[in-house]
Scaffold this active site. Structure first.
Site, PDB file in Angstrom:
ATOM      1  N   HIS A   1      26.647 -61.455  29.191  1.00 35.66           N
ATOM      2  CA  HIS A   1      26.456 -62.804  28.639  1.00 35.66           C
ATOM      3  C   HIS A   1      25.833 -63.793  29.601  1.00 35.66           C
ATOM      4  CE1 HIS A   1      28.350 -62.726  24.648  1.00 35.66           C
ATOM      5  NE2 HIS A   1      29.034 -61.706  25.155  1.00 35.66           N
TER       6      HIS A   1
ATOM      7  N   LYS B   1      27.836 -79.169  23.647  1.00 36.11           N
ATOM      8  CA  LYS B   1      28.048 -77.830  24.219  1.00 36.11           C
ATOM      9  C   LYS B   1      28.881 -78.035  25.472  1.00 36.11           C
ATOM     10  CE  LYS B   1      23.505 -77.375  24.521  1.00 36.11           C
ATOM     11  NZ  LYS B   1      23.311 -76.067  23.938  1.00 36.11           N
ATOM     12  N   ARG B   2      29.338 -76.954  26.104  1.00 40.87           N
ATOM     13  CA  ARG B   2      30.087 -77.132  27.340  1.00 40.87           C
ATOM     14  C   ARG B   2      29.271 -77.923  28.362  1.00 40.87           C
ATOM     15  NH1 ARG B   2      35.328 -74.749  28.073  1.00 40.87           N
ATOM     16  NH2 ARG B   2      34.993 -75.318  30.247  1.00 40.87           N
TER      17      ARG B   2
ATOM     18  N   LYS C   1      23.026 -76.543  31.765  1.00 42.01           N
ATOM     19  CA  LYS C   1      22.701 -76.992  30.413  1.00 42.01           C
ATOM     20  C   LYS C   1      22.029 -78.373  30.415  1.00 42.01           C
ATOM     21  CE  LYS C   1      26.574 -74.359  28.415  1.00 42.01           C
ATOM     22  NZ  LYS C   1      26.021 -73.496  27.364  1.00 42.01           N
TER      23      LYS C   1
ATOM     24  N   THR D   1      24.056 -70.486  20.879  1.00 42.29           N
ATOM     25  CA  THR D   1      24.249 -70.281  19.438  1.00 42.29           C
ATOM     26  C   THR D   1      24.338 -71.637  18.733  1.00 42.29           C
ATOM     27  OG1 THR D   1      26.594 -69.958  19.940  1.00 42.29           O
ATOM     28  CG2 THR D   1      25.308 -67.996  19.415  1.00 42.29           C
TER      29      THR D   1
ATOM     30  N   LYS E   1      22.901 -73.079  14.909  1.00 44.13           N
ATOM     31  CA  LYS E   1      23.646 -73.872  13.913  1.00 44.13           C
ATOM     32  C   LYS E   1      22.829 -75.080  13.479  1.00 44.13           C
ATOM     33  CE  LYS E   1      27.814 -72.681  16.326  1.00 44.13           C
ATOM     34  NZ  LYS E   1      28.672 -73.128  17.428  1.00 44.13           N
TER      35      LYS E   1
END
Ligand code: IMP
Length: 847
Positions: A376, A567-568, A573, A675, A679
């Site tokens: 992952h 998101k986290r 990110k 992911t 969405k």
């Protein structure tokens, strides 16, 4: 009701209420309120009503669940075991009603009882047994495996405390424990009668045949709790089995005094701590002993259960009186979600050799053919490398087995590449430089027949960079399986108006074959359809505006662009890059208050690992900027910034359908798949993103005209670092960026404590590991383009339509079909089950 609304009702995903069934639901609800909750309506609380409703809905699963499991015994198909330290399930009530197709009936029954179903749904706690994408993927996989009729079992841990509740206090993240089981969990069934022992510590001795024996261990029991996983309207119900740690009951000790006895009873808590709490790290390896205990506890209990089921299956018994373990991989596929359960490879070897008496070579062949490993992440700080000292103390026999695996593996490598000692060092499962460690990814690759990445780019990088040596040594072992999301939860459930609109145009087939959405493309000149898309989005936006007003007392402009980054919280990110855009807009408004600007509401949401300093600083920065921006009268409703507290599955379901713009802006090469990106796409938001993870495939599916791609590609990032990246070069060349870094550095947004966010500024100009400064200019330019396109409503809406229509690839039904055929050797959609005879009131229903 108008004719149009009549039509809506008929095609609604909520189904059609039937009079007799409504009466039965009411009867069952009242029965549960009385007999299960032991309440009357004088004293029942909304929570009692929620539990009565959950019990009522659960009743409809029971016969289907038993029937499915019986079917698996009678037909003995190959079974799939999905092992994961995380299952981020969220809420279960509405998903269960959706799967069963009883939503409209239940709506009507509750309405007749004078209760508001939406209010009751809000009472359900999220099952937050996950951190982010990896855990939610496991949950979506369970949904798709059941829907595709795959005989599958999820195996995980029943943490008493899931992911912490995030509060924002004075702009900082504060954590609160997630006591999700306090009021009970209506979906689980404890199975104390199937408790299994798990051993820790002890030592290894040789018996008279020179066989290793693990002795003097400490025993902990694993108590299973089962949760039903219904497929979508196919009468299949699979199981998710979560283990809970229970102390051993038999002390067999003679206590010297009361105190010793009482202490011994109290010490049971220490043992039971194993499953107390989920580690709140996403993409970070923390290396804690308790975490290794959790991992081993999961695999040790699960493998016993798998072998028990294999032995009791028709096949195992029929083929030979003595169980033929060579057929094990024909009957069992075990998929490990990241390396977290990878100690299972050593455990299966131990069970086959020490307990079942197989030779090493036979055991190895079985093990490799049984396991599949999903990688992952490539972030080095996330790769699990357990110190040998820690592992050897807790699991001495496993360490011995790992050494043996490594020895035989390196012998083979040595044969293929004689004298290539550097290669042997790089490929070793045991890392010898510095503190000796076991590289769990190496163990997982060597011990499984397939290793897969989770998006095309990620899988390519696996074989070209981090695991290059392994890909060369094991040609054909590496695969790609691009992640997905379940369209049931992430469209039907969270956005039923859009689901209904789609069905009204192309029928229902898309629900179980999402690629059918492509048929929507022919409506891209249908003005009515595009208007309906806009209307649906607008309704969701109003609901979110109400929510934000109620929760944070911030008034947002529902006509503004909802620009969403949820998101986290992680440096890779790049929430920081987005914060720089917010500040850019703010500075521009301040510099020229009369300039035309496309109004935006920029929403952030996400949890930081509690020990992750920089991520917490970034949360504080965002909130400090929000305070300044939101209270500046010159800004007005042109720009609002909202940090959404405690982002989680149930909140994602509210926010996703309301988003106009989805932020997917990780540094190229760092996000394995993502992911959340899928969405938003499915719900008709446009994406601003880098060529990273699954964004690449999203762009491929919809075409570059329908997505806002910016920034460096992986090759550019590598080149930048190879040349020696100095963020100051980029800061000095861009006036807006220079001003912002200066503002952060001098405390413009935290005037009371000007030094507060110095670390963030320092990270930007001296240690910008994720190339925020290098991508800034390209990001801002692309954001300007987004604003221009937003003003062109026909163009924007057409792009939304093309996003939705191109999202078919990103269903977990597709992902799981590919795992099934290309890794597990299972054909999906082969099992057909009839509705069970003994559903509650089956006789009445049949009439
Ligand atoms: P497990 O898969 O062994 O954990 O059992 C799960 C469920 O499968 C049981 O609760 C039974 O409903 C069903 N089951 C277990 N053994 C048999 C069998 O021998 N024949 C048919 N069904 C079985």
């Amino acid at each position: 009701m108008s004719t149009d609304q009549d039509l809506r009702k008929q095609i609604s995903v909520r189904g059609i209420a039937q009079v007799e069934n409504v009466a039965n639901i009411k009867k069952d609800f009242n029965r549960h309120l009385h007999f299960s909750l032991i309440k009357d309506r004088n004293v029942a609380t909304p929570r009692d009503y929620f539990f009565a409703l959950a019990d009522t809905v659960r009743d409809h699963l029971v016969s289907r669940w038993i029937r499915t499991q019986q079917y698996y015994y009678e037909h003995d198909p190959k079974r799939v075991y999905y092992l994961s330290l995380e299952f981020y399930m969220g809420r279960t009530l509405s998903n269960t009603m959706l799967s069963l197709g009883i939503q409209a009936t239940v709506d009507e029954a509750l309405y007749q009882l004078g209760l508001n179903i939406e209010e009751l749904e809000e009472i359900e706690e999220d099952a937050g047994l996950g951190n982010g994408g990896l855990g939610r993927l496991a949950a979506c996989f369970l949904d798709s495996m059941a829907t595709l009729g795959i005989p599958a079992y999820g195996y995980g841990l029943r943490y008493e405390y899931g992911i912490f509740k995030q509060l924002i206090r004075d702009g900082w993240q504060v954590e609160e424990p997630d006591d999700w089981l306090r009021f009970g969990n209506p979906w689980e069934k404890a199975r104390p009668e199937y408790m299994l022992p798990v051993n820790f510590f002890g030592r290894v001795v040789k018996d008279e045949n020179n066989q290793s024996k693990w002795i003097d261990t400490t025993v902990v029991f694993a108590m299973p709790y089962d949760t039903p996983i219904p497929g979508f309207r196919n009468n299949i119900v699979n199981s998710l089995r979560l283990w809970s740690a229970k102390a051993e009951n038999h002390f067999h000790l003679k206590f010297f005094n009361d105190g010793d006895y009482v202490q011994a009873v109290m010490d049971r808590n220490l043992t039971e701590n194993i499953t107390r709490v989920l580690y709140p790290n996403d993409n970070i390896f923390s290396g804690k002993e308790l975490r290794l205990k959790q991992q081993y506890f999961l695999v040790a209990a699960t493998l016993q259960d798998i072998i028990r089921r294999f032995k009791s299956s028709k096949y195992g018994v029929r083929e030979a009186v003595r169980i033929d373990f060579d057929t094990f991989p024909e009957k069992v596929a075990i998929q490990i979600n990241d390396t977290h359960p990878s100690i299972g490879i050593a455990e299966l070897m131990r069970l086959l050799i020490d307990v079942e008496g197989l030779s090493y070579d036979r055991a190895w062949k079985i093990t490799v053919n049984t396991f599949g490993y999903t990688n992952h992440t490539l972030l080095p700080e996330a790769l699990e490398r357990w110190p040998v000292s820690l592992l050897g103390n807790m699991l001495p026999r496993h360490l011995e087995i790992i050494y043996e695996i490594n020895q035989k593996f390196l012998d083979e490598v040595g044969k293929k590449y004689p004298k290539d000692f550097d290669r042997l060092r790089r490929m070793s499962i045991v890392e010898e430089d510095g503190e000796k460690r076991i590289n769990m990814a190496h163990l997982a690759i060597v011990g499984s027949h397939v290793t897969n990445g989770v998006a095309a780019l990620h899988s390519r990088l696996l074989v070209e960079t981090t695991f290059k040596d392994f890909a060369e040594f094991f040609p054909g072992r590496f695969q790609n399986k691009t992640n997905g999301i379940t369209p049931r939860r992430w469209l039907m459930l969270c956005n039923s108006p859009l689901a209904d609109l789609i069905t009204s145009k192309i029928g229902e087939a898309w629900i179980s074959d999402l690629s059918k959405l492509v048929e929507l493309k022919k409506f891209d000149h249908d003005q009515d359809f595009l208007n309906s898309l806009e209307e649906i989005k607008g309704d969701h936006k109003l609901r979110v505006a109400d929510f934000i007003k109620e929760e944070y007392d911030i008034t947002i402009n529902p006509n503004s662009m909802y620009d969403v980054h949820v998101k986290r919280l992680h440096e890779y990110k790049r929430q920081l890059l987005n914060a720089l855009h917010v500040i850019t807009l703010y500075n521009r408004i301040k510099a020229d208050p009369s300039a035309k600007i496309v109004p935006r509401t920029i929403m952030f949401g996400g949890k930081a690992a509690p020990g992750y300093h920089m991520a917490k600083q970034i949360i504080k920065l965002i909130n400090s900027v929000a305070t300044v921006v939101n209270n500046d009268p010159i800004v007005g409703d042109k720009l609002k910034v909202v940090f959404i507290e405690n982002y989680r599955v149930s909140l994602a379901e509210k926010i996703t359908p309301a988003a106009d713009l989805s932020e997917q802006i990780s540094t190229a090469g760092t996000e394995a798949s993502g992911t959340g990106n899928m969405k938003f796409m499915l719900n008709g938001a446009l994406t601003i993103g880098t060529m990273d993870g699954a964004n690449v495939e999203m762009a491929e599916e919809m075409g570059l005209d329908n997505i806002f791609i910016f920034g460096m590609r992986v090759e550019d990032v590598n080149e930048l670092h190879a040349k020696g990246y100095d963020p100051k070069d980029f800061i000095s060349k861009n006036k807006e960026l220079a001003q912002i870094v200066e503002q952060i550095d001098t405390g413009f947004f935290t005037p009371d404590q000007p030094d507060l966010l110095k670390d963030v500024a320092a990270a930007l100009h001296t240690n910008d590991r994720f190339a925020v400064c290098a991508d800034y200019e390209s990001f801002i330019k692309k954001q300007d383009e987004v604003s221009q396109v937003y003003l062109d409503r026909p163009k924007w809406l057409k792009m939304c339509l093309h996003n939705i229509a191109s999202s078919g690839k990103f269903s977990t039904d597709r992902t799981i079909s590919d795992y099934a055929t290309e890794i597990w050797g299972i054909t999906p959609n082969e099992i057909r089950l009839q509705p069970p005879y003994e559903t509650p009131h089956a006789e009445e229903e049949k009439k």
